[in-house]
Enzyme design. Sequence first.
Site, PDB file in Angstrom:
ATOM      1  N   ASN A 190       1.390  -4.933  -3.324  1.00 54.75           N
ATOM      2  CA  ASN A 190      -0.009  -5.266  -3.109  1.00 54.75           C
ATOM      3  C   ASN A 190      -0.789  -4.024  -2.706  1.00 54.75           C
ATOM      4  O   ASN A 190      -0.283  -3.202  -1.937  1.00 54.75           O
ATOM      5  CB  ASN A 190      -0.051  -6.308  -1.983  1.00 54.75           C
ATOM      6  CG  ASN A 190      -1.388  -6.962  -1.843  1.00 54.75           C
ATOM      7  OD1 ASN A 190      -2.050  -7.247  -2.827  1.00 54.75           O
ATOM      8  ND2 ASN A 190      -1.790  -7.193  -0.615  1.00 54.75           N
ATOM      9  N   ASP A 214     -12.981 -10.424  -0.931  1.00 57.44           N
ATOM     10  CA  ASP A 214     -14.276 -10.588  -0.270  1.00 57.44           C
ATOM     11  C   ASP A 214     -15.224  -9.554  -0.858  1.00 57.44           C
ATOM     12  O   ASP A 214     -14.787  -8.540  -1.380  1.00 57.44           O
ATOM     13  CB  ASP A 214     -14.209 -10.516   1.273  1.00 57.44           C
ATOM     14  CG  ASP A 214     -13.459  -9.320   1.823  1.00 57.44           C
ATOM     15  OD1 ASP A 214     -13.383  -8.275   1.144  1.00 57.44           O
ATOM     16  OD2 ASP A 214     -12.940  -9.413   2.954  1.00 57.44           O
ATOM     17  N   HIS A 224     -11.143  -6.124  -2.020  1.00 57.74           N
ATOM     18  CA  HIS A 224     -12.175  -5.931  -0.988  1.00 57.74           C
ATOM     19  C   HIS A 224     -13.309  -5.158  -1.648  1.00 57.74           C
ATOM     20  O   HIS A 224     -13.257  -3.930  -1.750  1.00 57.74           O
ATOM     21  CB  HIS A 224     -11.599  -5.180   0.208  1.00 57.74           C
ATOM     22  CG  HIS A 224     -10.570  -5.966   0.958  1.00 57.74           C
ATOM     23  ND1 HIS A 224     -10.873  -7.129   1.637  1.00 57.74           N
ATOM     24  CD2 HIS A 224      -9.235  -5.780   1.116  1.00 57.74           C
ATOM     25  CE1 HIS A 224      -9.769  -7.614   2.197  1.00 57.74           C
ATOM     26  NE2 HIS A 224      -8.765  -6.822   1.893  1.00 57.74           N
ATOM     27  N   GLU A 230       0.811  -1.225   0.000  1.00 60.57           N
ATOM     28  CA  GLU A 230       0.000   0.000   0.000  1.00 60.57           C
ATOM     29  C   GLU A 230       0.833   1.258   0.000  1.00 60.57           C
ATOM     30  O   GLU A 230       0.808   2.031   0.954  1.00 60.57           O
ATOM     31  CB  GLU A 230      -0.917   0.023   1.208  1.00 60.57           C
ATOM     32  CG  GLU A 230      -2.001  -0.990   1.097  1.00 60.57           C
ATOM     33  CD  GLU A 230      -2.979  -0.876   2.239  1.00 60.57           C
ATOM     34  OE1 GLU A 230      -2.815   0.015   3.084  1.00 60.57           O
ATOM     35  OE2 GLU A 230      -3.896  -1.690   2.259  1.00 60.57           O
ATOM     36  N   GLU A 253      -6.895 -10.711  -1.616  1.00 58.52           N
ATOM     37  CA  GLU A 253      -7.690 -10.587  -0.390  1.00 58.52           C
ATOM     38  C   GLU A 253      -9.183 -10.494  -0.715  1.00 58.52           C
ATOM     39  O   GLU A 253      -9.907  -9.669  -0.162  1.00 58.52           O
ATOM     40  CB  GLU A 253      -7.244  -9.348   0.399  1.00 58.52           C
ATOM     41  CG  GLU A 253      -5.773  -9.346   0.754  1.00 58.52           C
ATOM     42  CD  GLU A 253      -5.339  -8.152   1.603  1.00 58.52           C
ATOM     43  OE1 GLU A 253      -6.201  -7.501   2.219  1.00 58.52           O
ATOM     44  OE2 GLU A 253      -4.130  -7.881   1.647  1.00 58.52           O
TER      45      GLU A 253
END
Length: 385
Positions: A242, A307, A278, A201, A305
Amino acid sequence: MKLSASFAALLALVPIAAAQQSVWGQCGGIGWTGPTTCASGSTCTVSNPYYSQCLPSTGGSSTGGGGSPTSTSSAPGSTSTAKLNSVAKAAGKLYLGSATDNPELTDQPYVAILSDNEQFGQITPGNSMKWDATEPEQGVFTFTQGDVIADLAKTNGQLLRGHNCVWYNQLPSWVSSGNFNVSELTSIVENHCNAWDVINEAFNDDGTWRSDVFYDTLGEAFVPAALNAARTADPSTKLYINDYNIEGPGAKATALTNLVQSLQSSNVPIDGIGVQGHLIVGSIPDMKTQLAAFASLGVEVAITELDIRMTLPSTDALLQQQKTNYQTVIEACQSVAGCIGITVWDYTDKYSWVPSTFSGQGAACPWDENLVQKPAFDGIVAGLS
Ligand code: 9MR
Protein backbone atom coordinates in the site's frame (compact mmCIF):
# COMPACT_ATOMS: atom_id res chain seq x y z
CA MET A 1 -7.32 -9.32 6.53
CA LYS A 2 -5.64 -6.98 4.13
CA LEU A 3 -2.82 -4.55 4.41
CA SER A 4 -2.67 -0.83 3.99
CA ALA A 5 -0.16 1.99 4.28
CA SER A 6 0.79 5.48 5.22
CA PHE A 7 1.80 9.02 4.44
CA ALA A 8 5.38 10.25 4.25
CA ALA A 9 4.45 13.88 4.58
CA LEU A 10 3.67 13.13 8.19
CA LEU A 11 7.32 12.68 8.96
CA ALA A 12 8.10 16.11 7.69
CA LEU A 13 5.09 17.80 9.20
CA VAL A 14 4.82 16.20 12.60
CA PRO A 15 7.63 17.39 14.86
CA ILE A 16 8.77 14.15 16.44
CA ALA A 17 10.71 15.70 19.32
CA ALA A 18 8.50 18.75 19.83
CA ALA A 19 7.72 19.79 23.39
CA GLN A 20 4.03 19.51 22.58
CA GLN A 21 2.52 16.79 20.47
CA SER A 22 0.25 17.85 17.63
CA VAL A 23 -3.37 16.77 17.43
CA TRP A 24 -3.72 13.03 16.69
CA GLY A 25 -0.08 12.37 17.56
CA GLN A 26 1.07 9.92 20.23
CA CYS A 27 1.48 11.48 23.68
CA GLY A 28 2.06 8.54 25.98
CA GLY A 29 2.08 4.84 26.60
CA ILE A 30 4.50 2.22 27.87
CA GLY A 31 7.89 2.77 26.24
CA TRP A 32 6.95 6.16 24.80
CA THR A 33 9.74 8.73 25.16
CA GLY A 34 8.26 11.55 23.06
CA PRO A 35 6.15 14.53 24.10
CA THR A 36 3.45 13.90 26.66
CA THR A 37 1.58 17.19 26.44
CA CYS A 38 -0.75 18.10 23.62
CA ALA A 39 -1.18 21.13 21.42
CA SER A 40 -3.83 23.62 22.46
CA GLY A 41 -7.33 22.36 21.75
CA SER A 42 -6.44 18.72 22.22
CA THR A 43 -6.18 16.38 25.18
CA CYS A 44 -3.89 13.41 25.79
CA THR A 45 -6.27 10.45 25.89
CA VAL A 46 -5.38 6.86 26.78
CA SER A 47 -6.25 4.39 24.00
CA ASN A 48 -4.56 1.50 25.76
CA PRO A 49 -1.63 1.09 28.19
CA TYR A 50 0.74 1.38 25.27
CA TYR A 51 -0.77 4.21 23.30
CA SER A 52 -2.15 7.60 24.24
CA GLN A 53 -3.15 10.05 21.56
CA CYS A 54 -3.79 13.81 21.40
CA LEU A 55 -7.47 14.01 20.58
CA PRO A 56 -9.37 17.21 19.81
CA SER A 57 -11.03 18.47 22.98
CA THR A 58 -14.76 17.89 22.99
CA GLY A 59 -17.23 20.70 22.70
CA GLY A 60 -15.24 22.91 20.36
CA SER A 61 -14.02 22.86 16.82
CA SER A 62 -13.03 19.42 15.64
CA THR A 63 -9.88 20.79 14.06
CA GLY A 64 -8.12 21.74 17.30
CA GLY A 65 -4.51 22.87 17.54
CA GLY A 66 -4.10 25.01 14.49
CA GLY A 67 -7.50 26.60 14.88
CA SER A 68 -8.25 26.12 11.21
CA PRO A 69 -11.66 27.29 10.18
CA THR A 70 -14.20 24.55 9.76
CA SER A 71 -16.85 24.31 7.10
CA THR A 72 -19.46 27.00 7.52
CA SER A 73 -21.08 26.54 4.17
CA SER A 74 -24.82 26.11 3.97
CA ALA A 75 -24.53 24.99 0.38
CA PRO A 76 -26.98 22.46 -0.95
CA GLY A 77 -25.78 19.16 0.42
CA SER A 78 -26.31 15.60 -0.66
CA THR A 79 -29.69 14.83 -2.16
CA SER A 80 -29.07 11.12 -2.64
CA THR A 81 -30.84 8.60 -0.46
CA ALA A 82 -28.70 5.74 -1.79
CA LYS A 83 -26.43 3.68 0.48
CA LEU A 84 -22.79 3.60 -0.63
CA ASN A 85 -21.95 -0.08 -0.11
CA SER A 86 -25.18 -1.20 -1.71
CA VAL A 87 -24.46 0.95 -4.75
CA ALA A 88 -20.85 -0.26 -4.87
CA LYS A 89 -21.92 -3.90 -4.77
CA ALA A 90 -24.57 -3.34 -7.41
CA ALA A 91 -21.78 -1.83 -9.51
CA GLY A 92 -19.72 -5.02 -9.15
CA LYS A 93 -17.32 -3.92 -6.41
CA LEU A 94 -16.57 -6.03 -3.35
CA TYR A 95 -17.20 -3.19 -0.92
CA LEU A 96 -17.18 0.49 -0.12
CA GLY A 97 -15.71 1.01 3.33
CA SER A 98 -14.48 3.52 5.89
CA ALA A 99 -11.59 3.91 8.27
CA THR A 100 -12.45 4.27 11.92
CA ASP A 101 -10.62 4.54 15.24
CA ASN A 102 -11.27 3.29 18.75
CA PRO A 103 -11.80 6.68 20.47
CA GLU A 104 -14.58 7.49 18.00
CA LEU A 105 -16.57 4.46 19.00
CA THR A 106 -18.09 6.23 22.01
CA ASP A 107 -19.87 8.56 19.58
CA GLN A 108 -23.18 6.75 19.14
CA PRO A 109 -24.54 8.70 16.15
CA TYR A 110 -21.18 8.17 14.41
CA VAL A 111 -21.19 4.44 15.16
CA ALA A 112 -24.76 4.08 13.96
CA ILE A 113 -23.82 5.31 10.47
CA LEU A 114 -20.52 3.37 10.46
CA SER A 115 -22.30 0.15 11.41
CA ASP A 116 -24.86 0.33 8.62
CA ASN A 117 -23.49 -2.33 6.29
CA GLU A 118 -25.54 -1.03 3.42
CA GLN A 119 -23.54 2.17 3.79
CA PHE A 120 -20.14 0.59 4.59
CA GLY A 121 -19.21 -2.99 3.76
CA GLN A 122 -15.69 -2.83 5.12
CA ILE A 123 -13.77 -1.02 7.87
CA THR A 124 -10.10 -0.25 8.47
CA PRO A 125 -8.71 0.53 11.93
CA GLY A 126 -6.98 3.93 11.70
CA ASN A 127 -4.47 3.20 14.46
CA SER A 128 -5.14 0.23 16.68
CA MET A 129 -3.55 -2.47 14.52
CA LYS A 130 -0.27 -0.60 13.94
CA TRP A 131 2.98 -1.95 15.33
CA ASP A 132 3.10 0.40 18.34
CA ALA A 133 -0.35 -0.78 19.36
CA THR A 134 0.06 -4.51 18.73
CA GLU A 135 3.66 -5.29 19.72
CA PRO A 136 4.74 -2.40 21.96
CA GLU A 137 7.35 -4.59 23.60
CA GLN A 138 9.22 -7.31 21.79
CA GLY A 139 7.15 -10.46 21.73
CA VAL A 140 4.34 -8.90 23.75
CA PHE A 141 1.30 -8.78 21.51
CA THR A 142 -1.79 -6.84 22.52
CA PHE A 143 -4.76 -7.06 20.22
CA THR A 144 -7.34 -5.67 22.62
CA GLN A 145 -8.08 -2.45 20.74
CA GLY A 146 -7.65 -4.02 17.32
CA ASP A 147 -10.03 -6.76 18.34
CA VAL A 148 -12.64 -4.15 19.22
CA ILE A 149 -12.60 -3.04 15.58
CA ALA A 150 -12.47 -6.64 14.32
CA ASP A 151 -15.43 -7.56 16.53
CA LEU A 152 -17.36 -4.52 15.34
CA ALA A 153 -16.79 -5.56 11.72
CA LYS A 154 -17.88 -9.08 12.52
CA THR A 155 -21.00 -7.93 14.35
CA ASN A 156 -21.85 -5.59 11.50
CA GLY A 157 -21.17 -8.18 8.80
CA GLN A 158 -18.36 -6.05 7.35
CA LEU A 159 -15.00 -6.96 5.84
CA LEU A 160 -11.87 -5.93 7.69
CA ARG A 161 -8.64 -4.51 6.29
CA GLY A 162 -5.71 -5.10 8.66
CA HIS A 163 -3.67 -1.91 8.87
CA ASN A 164 -0.73 -2.41 9.04
CA CYS A 165 2.28 -4.70 9.43
CA VAL A 166 5.54 -3.05 8.32
CA TRP A 167 5.59 0.75 8.33
CA TYR A 168 8.28 3.25 9.29
CA ASN A 169 5.77 5.31 11.31
CA GLN A 170 4.11 4.51 14.63
CA LEU A 171 6.93 2.08 15.17
CA PRO A 172 7.95 1.44 18.78
CA SER A 173 11.48 2.52 19.60
CA TRP A 174 12.47 -1.04 20.51
CA VAL A 175 12.23 -1.77 16.77
CA SER A 176 13.51 1.49 15.28
CA SER A 177 16.40 1.95 17.72
CA GLY A 178 17.25 -1.60 18.63
CA ASN A 179 20.42 -1.79 16.50
CA PHE A 180 19.48 -5.29 15.39
CA ASN A 181 21.59 -7.22 12.93
CA VAL A 182 20.17 -8.77 9.77
CA SER A 183 19.09 -12.08 11.21
CA GLU A 184 17.64 -10.49 14.34
CA LEU A 185 15.55 -7.94 12.43
CA THR A 186 14.45 -10.51 9.85
CA SER A 187 13.19 -12.68 12.65
CA ILE A 188 11.45 -9.69 14.29
CA VAL A 189 9.64 -8.84 11.03
CA GLU A 190 8.68 -12.47 10.49
CA ASN A 191 7.43 -12.77 14.04
CA HIS A 192 5.40 -9.58 13.84
CA CYS A 193 3.91 -10.42 10.46
CA ASN A 194 3.05 -13.85 11.69
CA ALA A 195 -0.15 -12.23 12.90
CA TRP A 196 -0.37 -9.59 10.21
CA ASP A 197 0.07 -9.27 6.52
CA VAL A 198 1.32 -5.97 5.18
CA ILE A 199 4.06 -4.01 3.44
CA ASN A 200 3.61 -0.32 3.83
CA GLU A 201 5.14 2.66 1.99
CA ALA A 202 8.39 1.17 0.83
CA PHE A 203 9.32 4.02 -1.52
CA ASN A 204 10.12 7.71 -1.56
CA ASP A 205 8.23 9.89 -4.04
CA ASP A 206 11.07 9.68 -6.59
CA GLY A 207 10.82 5.89 -6.62
CA THR A 208 13.92 5.22 -4.54
CA TRP A 209 13.64 3.02 -1.47
CA ARG A 210 12.65 4.74 1.74
CA SER A 211 15.38 4.83 4.36
CA ASP A 212 14.10 3.24 7.56
CA VAL A 213 15.21 0.58 10.00
CA PHE A 214 13.93 -2.17 7.70
CA TYR A 215 15.55 -1.07 4.42
CA ASP A 216 18.70 0.25 6.07
CA THR A 217 19.28 -3.08 7.82
CA LEU A 218 17.81 -5.63 5.45
CA GLY A 219 17.77 -3.98 2.03
CA GLU A 220 14.85 -5.03 -0.17
CA ALA A 221 14.72 -8.41 1.61
CA PHE A 222 12.34 -7.08 4.26
CA VAL A 223 9.56 -7.16 1.67
CA PRO A 224 9.60 -10.91 0.88
CA ALA A 225 10.33 -11.66 4.55
CA ALA A 226 7.12 -9.95 5.65
CA LEU A 227 4.98 -11.26 2.79
CA ASN A 228 6.16 -14.86 3.18
CA ALA A 229 5.56 -14.74 6.92
CA ALA A 230 2.06 -13.37 6.44
CA ARG A 231 1.20 -16.02 3.86
CA THR A 232 2.42 -18.75 6.15
CA ALA A 233 0.32 -17.36 8.98
CA ASP A 234 -2.86 -17.16 6.96
CA PRO A 235 -2.91 -18.74 3.51
CA SER A 236 -6.29 -17.25 2.69
CA THR A 237 -5.46 -13.64 3.52
CA LYS A 238 -4.95 -11.21 0.67
CA LEU A 239 -1.51 -9.64 0.92
CA TYR A 240 -1.22 -6.02 -0.19
CA ILE A 241 1.46 -3.41 -0.67
CA ASN A 242 0.00 0.00 0.00
CA ASP A 243 1.30 3.49 -0.75
CA TYR A 244 0.42 7.10 -1.51
CA ASN A 245 1.36 9.26 -4.49
CA ILE A 246 0.94 6.26 -6.77
CA GLU A 247 -2.53 7.33 -7.88
CA GLY A 248 -1.27 8.47 -11.29
CA PRO A 249 1.66 7.53 -13.51
CA GLY A 250 5.06 8.60 -12.21
CA ALA A 251 8.35 7.43 -10.75
CA LYS A 252 6.79 6.02 -7.59
CA ALA A 253 4.10 4.07 -9.44
CA THR A 254 6.82 2.69 -11.72
CA ALA A 255 8.94 1.64 -8.74
CA LEU A 256 5.99 -0.18 -7.22
CA THR A 257 5.21 -1.85 -10.53
CA ASN A 258 8.79 -3.06 -10.78
CA LEU A 259 8.69 -4.35 -7.20
CA VAL A 260 5.48 -6.30 -7.78
CA GLN A 261 6.87 -7.83 -10.98
CA SER A 262 10.06 -8.77 -9.20
CA LEU A 263 8.09 -10.41 -6.35
CA GLN A 264 5.95 -12.30 -8.83
CA SER A 265 8.95 -13.59 -10.73
CA SER A 266 10.46 -14.79 -7.44
CA ASN A 267 7.21 -16.47 -6.38
CA VAL A 268 6.80 -14.21 -3.38
CA PRO A 269 3.10 -13.93 -2.48
CA ILE A 270 1.60 -10.59 -3.46
CA ASP A 271 -2.14 -10.27 -4.04
CA GLY A 272 -2.86 -6.60 -4.26
CA ILE A 273 -1.79 -3.00 -4.54
CA GLY A 274 -3.40 -0.47 -2.23
CA VAL A 275 -3.63 3.01 -3.68
CA GLN A 276 -4.24 5.32 -0.74
CA GLY A 277 -5.89 8.28 -2.48
CA HIS A 278 -5.17 11.24 -0.18
CA LEU A 279 -6.03 13.80 -2.84
CA ILE A 280 -6.58 17.52 -3.25
CA VAL A 281 -9.68 19.19 -4.68
CA GLY A 282 -8.94 20.37 -8.19
CA SER A 283 -5.87 18.20 -8.80
CA ILE A 284 -6.82 14.62 -9.42
CA PRO A 285 -4.19 12.50 -11.20
CA ASP A 286 -4.95 10.13 -14.06
CA MET A 287 -6.11 7.28 -11.86
CA LYS A 288 -7.93 5.44 -14.61
CA THR A 289 -4.66 4.82 -16.43
CA GLN A 290 -2.71 3.88 -13.32
CA LEU A 291 -5.31 1.61 -11.74
CA ALA A 292 -5.60 -0.23 -15.05
CA ALA A 293 -1.82 -0.54 -15.26
CA PHE A 294 -1.62 -1.99 -11.75
CA ALA A 295 -4.48 -4.40 -12.41
CA SER A 296 -2.76 -5.57 -15.60
CA LEU A 297 -0.01 -6.98 -13.38
CA GLY A 298 -2.51 -9.64 -12.33
CA VAL A 299 -3.05 -8.35 -8.80
CA GLU A 300 -6.08 -6.84 -7.08
CA VAL A 301 -6.22 -3.08 -6.74
CA ALA A 302 -8.04 -1.18 -3.99
CA ILE A 303 -8.36 2.49 -3.14
CA THR A 304 -7.58 2.24 0.53
CA GLU A 305 -7.60 5.69 2.15
CA LEU A 306 -9.64 8.03 -0.01
CA ASP A 307 -10.17 11.64 1.00
CA ILE A 308 -10.09 14.83 -1.07
CA ARG A 309 -9.11 17.90 0.93
CA MET A 310 -9.58 21.59 0.23
CA THR A 311 -8.32 24.88 1.56
CA LEU A 312 -10.74 26.04 4.25
CA PRO A 313 -13.23 27.53 4.59
CA SER A 314 -15.22 25.38 2.23
CA THR A 315 -17.41 27.20 -0.27
CA ASP A 316 -20.28 26.05 -2.47
CA ALA A 317 -17.91 26.04 -5.43
CA LEU A 318 -15.30 23.94 -3.60
CA LEU A 319 -17.93 21.46 -2.41
CA GLN A 320 -19.23 21.09 -5.96
CA GLN A 321 -15.69 20.66 -7.29
CA GLN A 322 -15.09 18.06 -4.60
CA LYS A 323 -18.23 16.22 -5.65
CA THR A 324 -16.93 16.10 -9.23
CA ASN A 325 -13.52 14.94 -8.03
CA TYR A 326 -14.98 12.12 -5.92
CA GLN A 327 -17.03 11.03 -8.91
CA THR A 328 -13.92 10.99 -11.12
CA VAL A 329 -11.97 8.86 -8.63
CA ILE A 330 -14.81 6.39 -8.19
CA GLU A 331 -15.34 6.19 -11.95
CA ALA A 332 -11.66 5.33 -12.33
CA CYS A 333 -12.08 2.35 -9.99
CA GLN A 334 -15.36 1.49 -11.66
CA SER A 335 -13.68 1.39 -15.08
CA VAL A 336 -11.16 -1.22 -13.94
CA ALA A 337 -12.54 -4.67 -13.14
CA GLY A 338 -9.53 -5.47 -10.96
CA CYS A 339 -10.24 -2.47 -8.70
CA ILE A 340 -12.16 -4.37 -6.08
CA GLY A 341 -13.14 -1.76 -3.52
CA ILE A 342 -12.85 1.71 -2.07
CA THR A 343 -12.28 2.82 1.52
CA VAL A 344 -12.74 6.41 2.64
CA TRP A 345 -10.26 7.50 5.32
CA ASP A 346 -13.06 7.94 7.77
CA TYR A 347 -16.36 8.97 6.38
CA THR A 348 -16.80 12.21 8.31
CA ASP A 349 -14.88 15.48 8.61
CA LYS A 350 -15.50 15.14 12.35
CA TYR A 351 -12.73 12.57 12.60
CA SER A 352 -10.57 13.33 9.58
CA TRP A 353 -6.80 13.37 10.04
CA VAL A 354 -6.39 16.20 7.51
CA PRO A 355 -6.80 19.48 9.47
CA SER A 356 -4.24 18.55 12.09
CA THR A 357 -1.64 17.62 9.48
CA PHE A 358 -2.25 20.15 6.73
CA SER A 359 -2.80 23.50 8.38
CA GLY A 360 -5.75 25.38 6.93
CA GLN A 361 -7.02 22.40 4.94
CA GLY A 362 -9.81 19.95 5.58
CA ALA A 363 -13.44 19.15 4.71
CA ALA A 364 -12.05 16.11 2.87
CA CYS A 365 -14.72 13.50 3.61
CA PRO A 366 -18.18 12.73 2.19
CA TRP A 367 -19.99 13.55 5.47
CA ASP A 368 -19.48 16.87 7.28
CA GLU A 369 -18.62 17.44 10.94
CA ASN A 370 -22.28 17.12 11.91
CA LEU A 371 -22.55 13.72 10.22
CA VAL A 372 -24.55 15.24 7.36
CA GLN A 373 -23.93 13.97 3.84
CA LYS A 374 -22.16 16.43 1.53
CA PRO A 375 -22.29 16.80 -2.25
CA ALA A 376 -19.24 14.50 -2.29
CA PHE A 377 -21.54 11.68 -1.19
CA ASP A 378 -23.58 12.18 -4.35
CA GLY A 379 -20.35 12.22 -6.34
CA ILE A 380 -19.55 8.73 -5.04
CA VAL A 381 -23.01 7.46 -5.87
CA ALA A 382 -22.82 8.99 -9.36
CA GLY A 383 -19.41 7.38 -9.92
CA LEU A 384 -20.85 3.96 -9.19
CA SER A 385 -24.05 4.40 -11.17
O1 9MR B 1 -5.60 8.34 10.62
C1 9MR B 1 -4.36 8.11 11.26
C2 9MR B 1 -4.15 9.14 12.36
O2 9MR B 1 -5.10 9.01 13.37
C3 9MR B 1 -2.74 9.00 12.92
O3 9MR B 1 -2.50 10.03 13.87
C4 9MR B 1 -1.75 9.09 11.80
C5 9MR B 1 -0.34 9.04 12.34
O4 9MR B 1 0.44 8.06 11.91
O5 9MR B 1 -2.01 8.06 10.87
C6 9MR B 1 -3.24 8.23 10.26
O6 9MR B 1 -3.45 7.28 9.26
C7 9MR B 1 -2.51 7.25 8.20
C8 9MR B 1 -2.44 5.82 7.75
O7 9MR B 1 -2.11 4.98 8.80
C9 9MR B 1 -1.46 5.66 6.61
N1 9MR B 1 -1.70 6.57 5.52
C10 9MR B 1 -1.88 7.96 5.90
C11 9MR B 1 -2.93 8.10 6.99
C12 9MR B 1 -3.14 9.57 7.33
O8 9MR B 1 -2.00 10.11 7.88
